[in-house]
Design an enzyme around this catalytic site. Structure first.
Site, PDB file in Angstrom:
ATOM      1  N   CYS A 220       0.857  -1.192   0.000  1.00 44.28           N
ATOM      2  CA  CYS A 220       0.000   0.000   0.000  1.00 44.28           C
ATOM      3  C   CYS A 220       0.889   1.236   0.000  1.00 44.28           C
ATOM      4  O   CYS A 220       1.732   1.401   0.886  1.00 44.28           O
ATOM      5  CB  CYS A 220      -0.915   0.000   1.221  1.00 44.28           C
ATOM      6  SG  CYS A 220      -1.886   1.519   1.407  1.00 44.28           S
ATOM      7  N   HIS A 240      -4.385   0.452  -9.616  1.00 41.73           N
ATOM      8  CA  HIS A 240      -3.555   0.791  -8.452  1.00 41.73           C
ATOM      9  C   HIS A 240      -4.190   0.201  -7.195  1.00 41.73           C
ATOM     10  O   HIS A 240      -5.400   0.305  -7.003  1.00 41.73           O
ATOM     11  CB  HIS A 240      -3.411   2.306  -8.321  1.00 41.73           C
ATOM     12  CG  HIS A 240      -2.580   2.923  -9.401  1.00 41.73           C
ATOM     13  ND1 HIS A 240      -2.846   4.160  -9.954  1.00 41.73           N
ATOM     14  CD2 HIS A 240      -1.480   2.463 -10.053  1.00 41.73           C
ATOM     15  CE1 HIS A 240      -1.957   4.439 -10.883  1.00 41.73           C
ATOM     16  NE2 HIS A 240      -1.111   3.425 -10.966  1.00 41.73           N
ATOM     17  N   CYS A 340     -36.654  32.478 -12.908  1.00 39.53           N
ATOM     18  CA  CYS A 340     -36.526  33.296 -11.704  1.00 39.53           C
ATOM     19  C   CYS A 340     -36.887  32.538 -10.436  1.00 39.53           C
ATOM     20  O   CYS A 340     -36.734  33.078  -9.339  1.00 39.53           O
ATOM     21  CB  CYS A 340     -37.383  34.549 -11.836  1.00 39.53           C
ATOM     22  SG  CYS A 340     -39.172  34.231 -11.924  1.00 39.53           S
ATOM     23  N   CYS A 350     -39.739  38.187 -16.032  1.00 37.60           N
ATOM     24  CA  CYS A 350     -39.443  37.802 -14.662  1.00 37.60           C
ATOM     25  C   CYS A 350     -39.285  39.045 -13.790  1.00 37.60           C
ATOM     26  O   CYS A 350     -38.707  40.051 -14.212  1.00 37.60           O
ATOM     27  CB  CYS A 350     -38.151  36.982 -14.598  1.00 37.60           C
ATOM     28  SG  CYS A 350     -38.223  35.416 -15.501  1.00 37.60           S
ATOM     29  N   CYS A 407     -29.502  61.991   7.584  1.00 40.75           N
ATOM     30  CA  CYS A 407     -30.499  61.108   6.953  1.00 40.75           C
ATOM     31  C   CYS A 407     -29.976  60.365   5.739  1.00 40.75           C
ATOM     32  O   CYS A 407     -30.655  59.495   5.201  1.00 40.75           O
ATOM     33  CB  CYS A 407     -31.735  61.929   6.551  1.00 40.75           C
ATOM     34  SG  CYS A 407     -31.415  63.114   5.214  1.00 40.75           S
ATOM     35  N   CYS A 417     -20.525  78.714   0.324  1.00 41.29           N
ATOM     36  CA  CYS A 417     -19.660  78.328   1.443  1.00 41.29           C
ATOM     37  C   CYS A 417     -19.800  76.843   1.749  1.00 41.29           C
ATOM     38  O   CYS A 417     -20.625  76.141   1.173  1.00 41.29           O
ATOM     39  CB  CYS A 417     -19.982  79.175   2.675  1.00 41.29           C
ATOM     40  SG  CYS A 417     -21.636  78.843   3.346  1.00 41.29           S
ATOM     41  N   CYS A 425     -33.796  66.614   5.418  1.00 39.22           N
ATOM     42  CA  CYS A 425     -34.110  66.797   6.843  1.00 39.22           C
ATOM     43  C   CYS A 425     -33.777  68.195   7.351  1.00 39.22           C
ATOM     44  O   CYS A 425     -33.950  68.480   8.541  1.00 39.22           O
ATOM     45  CB  CYS A 425     -33.377  65.755   7.682  1.00 39.22           C
ATOM     46  SG  CYS A 425     -31.579  65.906   7.621  1.00 39.22           S
ATOM     47  N   CYS A 453     -11.703  72.677  10.578  1.00 38.32           N
ATOM     48  CA  CYS A 453     -12.148  73.463   9.428  1.00 38.32           C
ATOM     49  C   CYS A 453     -12.063  74.971   9.731  1.00 38.32           C
ATOM     50  O   CYS A 453     -12.800  75.781   9.143  1.00 38.32           O
ATOM     51  CB  CYS A 453     -13.576  73.089   9.068  1.00 38.32           C
ATOM     52  SG  CYS A 453     -13.811  71.333   8.670  1.00 38.32           S
TER      53      CYS A 453
END
Length: 457
Positions: A220, A240, A340, A350, A407, A417, A425, A453
């Site tokens: 083997c 084999h 689908c 679909c 949001c 600016c 929002c 900033c």
């Protein structure tokens, strides 16, 4: 019976029993006689065949088979009281693969051997001749054509031929001498039909090969131990050999990992695959059931006309009719679209989910012209166009806008600016750092020296 004949018979039977094993020689219990089975040694790559113009309609006609073993010739004999001093043994010679004509020739030669040894025991000489010289005597070579004698044309002999007469049987199929004159009543072709003969030969050959394999030692190449063939297994294509213990562990690991298509020979670069029968012999029933299920599923997955029922509680395979997009599960009777996997919608395009839409536009952009037309037929041109437009919009927004930190609404900055107001929002936020600004004093963010900033309003 003289004492000399009795002693010679007893000595001969005792000698045969010591020379041959129980499968080759068996002494009768009630009479002075017995049965011998003569196994012939065949040349390498010996082939048998059935001609296409055989009288019997056979599925195997015109095919050749390479074999290593043929069923034995069987010599049944009985010793008369005056053997060996005066009379020869009474016998019948039977064989499945020799024609009555060829068996008759062998019977005739056994008679001649008795004449040469008259007064002496002859059974061993008969057995040696049948084992070592049958093929050469009958001029049997590969490929050998299998035939069955026609009983309608056979006449059993009624008179003893001259002991000095030899019958010539040139070629594997016998001679052209009239069968009615040469068939011996002691010659028995013990087979029902040509198709049965082929199957018996192939079954016997396989059984003998297994018997020989089990009795040999093999190394083997996994555990590097020498073991008997009965403890080993070989792959049918490459031959084999590995021990069953190593292959069992190897198969179990692959099956647990779901690699049922990878039960290949462990030899590097060898593509031979274990048969389901070999796998079943080595692994436990529960593991084999998993192997069988996965193997069936992988086979069905390769079949273009097989789809699966989309219901999670069912998932049974369904045959798809050519040119039809409707599948009906035979178990739960659910009618679905095979494209689908949703409820069947007839000729309507679909439906496409938002996730599928993203995949669809990428698939459409990468497809060639024939596949683009196929996608348009499947989902509708408007759906495809919508997917492309959404892709273009998404790309433009990623390049030219930023999402509100409150949001998530996309906001575009045209001029002015860096203090921005969300149109969704109404939240103030800084365009530079995207931080939320105070509603009471949003410009404090730009006037604070500590702010990143500062003075960048």
């Amino acid at each position: 019976m003289s004492s000399e004949d009795r002693e010679a018979q007893e000595d001969e039977l005792l000698a045969l029993a010591s020379i041959y094993d129980g499968d080759e020689f068996r002494k009768a219990e009630s009479v002075q006689g017995g049965e011998t089975r003569i196994y012939l040694d065949l040349p390498q790559n010996f082939k048998i065949f059935v001609s296409g113009n055989s009288n019997e309609c056979l599925q195997n006609s015109g095919f050749e088979y390479t074999i290593c073993f043929l069923p034995p010739l069987v010599l049944n004999f009985e010793l008369p009281p005056d053997y060996p001093s005066s009379s020869p043994p009474s016998f019948t010679l039977s064989g499945k693969w020799l024609s009555p004509t060829q068996l008759s020739a062998l019977c005739k030669h056994l008679d001649n051997l008795w004449e040469e040894h008259r007064g002496s025991v002859v059974l061993f000489a008969w057995m040696q001749f049948l084992k070592e010289e049958t093929l050469a005597y009958l001029n049997i070579v590969s490929p050998f054509e299998l035939k069955i004698g026609s009983q309608k044309k056979v006449q059993r002999r009624t008179a003893q031929a001259s002991p000095n007469t030899e019958l010539d049987f040139g070629g594997a199929a016998g001679s052209d001498v009239d069968q009615e004159e040469i068939v011996d009543e002691r010659a028995v072709q013990d087979v029902e039909s040509l198709s049965n003969l082929i199957q018996e030969i192939l079954d016997f050959d396989q059984a003998q090969q297994i018997k020989c394999f089990n009795s040999k030692l093999f190394l083997c190449n996994i555990c590097f131990c020498e073991k008997l063939g009965s403890e080993c297994m070989y792959f049918l294509e490459c031959r084999h050999v590995y021990c069953k213990a190593c292959l069992k562990d190897y198969f179990e690991i692959q099956i647990r990992d779901g690699q049922v298509q990878c039960l290949n020979c462990p030899e590097p670069k060898c593509s031979s695959v274990a048969t389901p029968g070999q796998v079943k012999e080595l692994v436990e029933a529960e593991l084999f059931a998993r192997y069988d299920r996965l193997l069936l599923q992988s086979t069905l997955d390769l079949m273009a006309d097989v789809v699966y029922c989309p219901r999670p509680c069912c998932q049974l395979p369904v045959m798809q009719e050519p040119g039809c997009t409707m599948g009906i599960c035979s178990s739960c009777n659910f009618a679905f679209c095979t494209l689908c996997r949703l409820t069947y919608h007839g000729v309507s395009p679909c439906k496409v989910t938002a996730e599928k839409l993203m995949d669809l536009r990428n698939e459409y952009l990468q497809a060639d012209e024939p596949n683009k037309r196929l996608l348009e037929q499947r989902y509708g041109k408007r759906v495809i166009q919508k997917a492309l437009e959404e892709l273009e919009s998404q790309e433009w927004l990623e390049k030219n806008s930023k999402n509100c930190p409150c949001c998530g609404t996309p906001i575009e900055k045209l001029d002015g600016c860096n203090k921005m107001t969300c149109t969704g929002c109404m939240q103030y936020f800084c365009w530079i750092c995207m931080g939320s600004l105070s509603r009471a004093n949003p410009y404090k963010h730009f006037n604070d020296p500590a702010s990143p900033c500062f003075n960048r309003v």
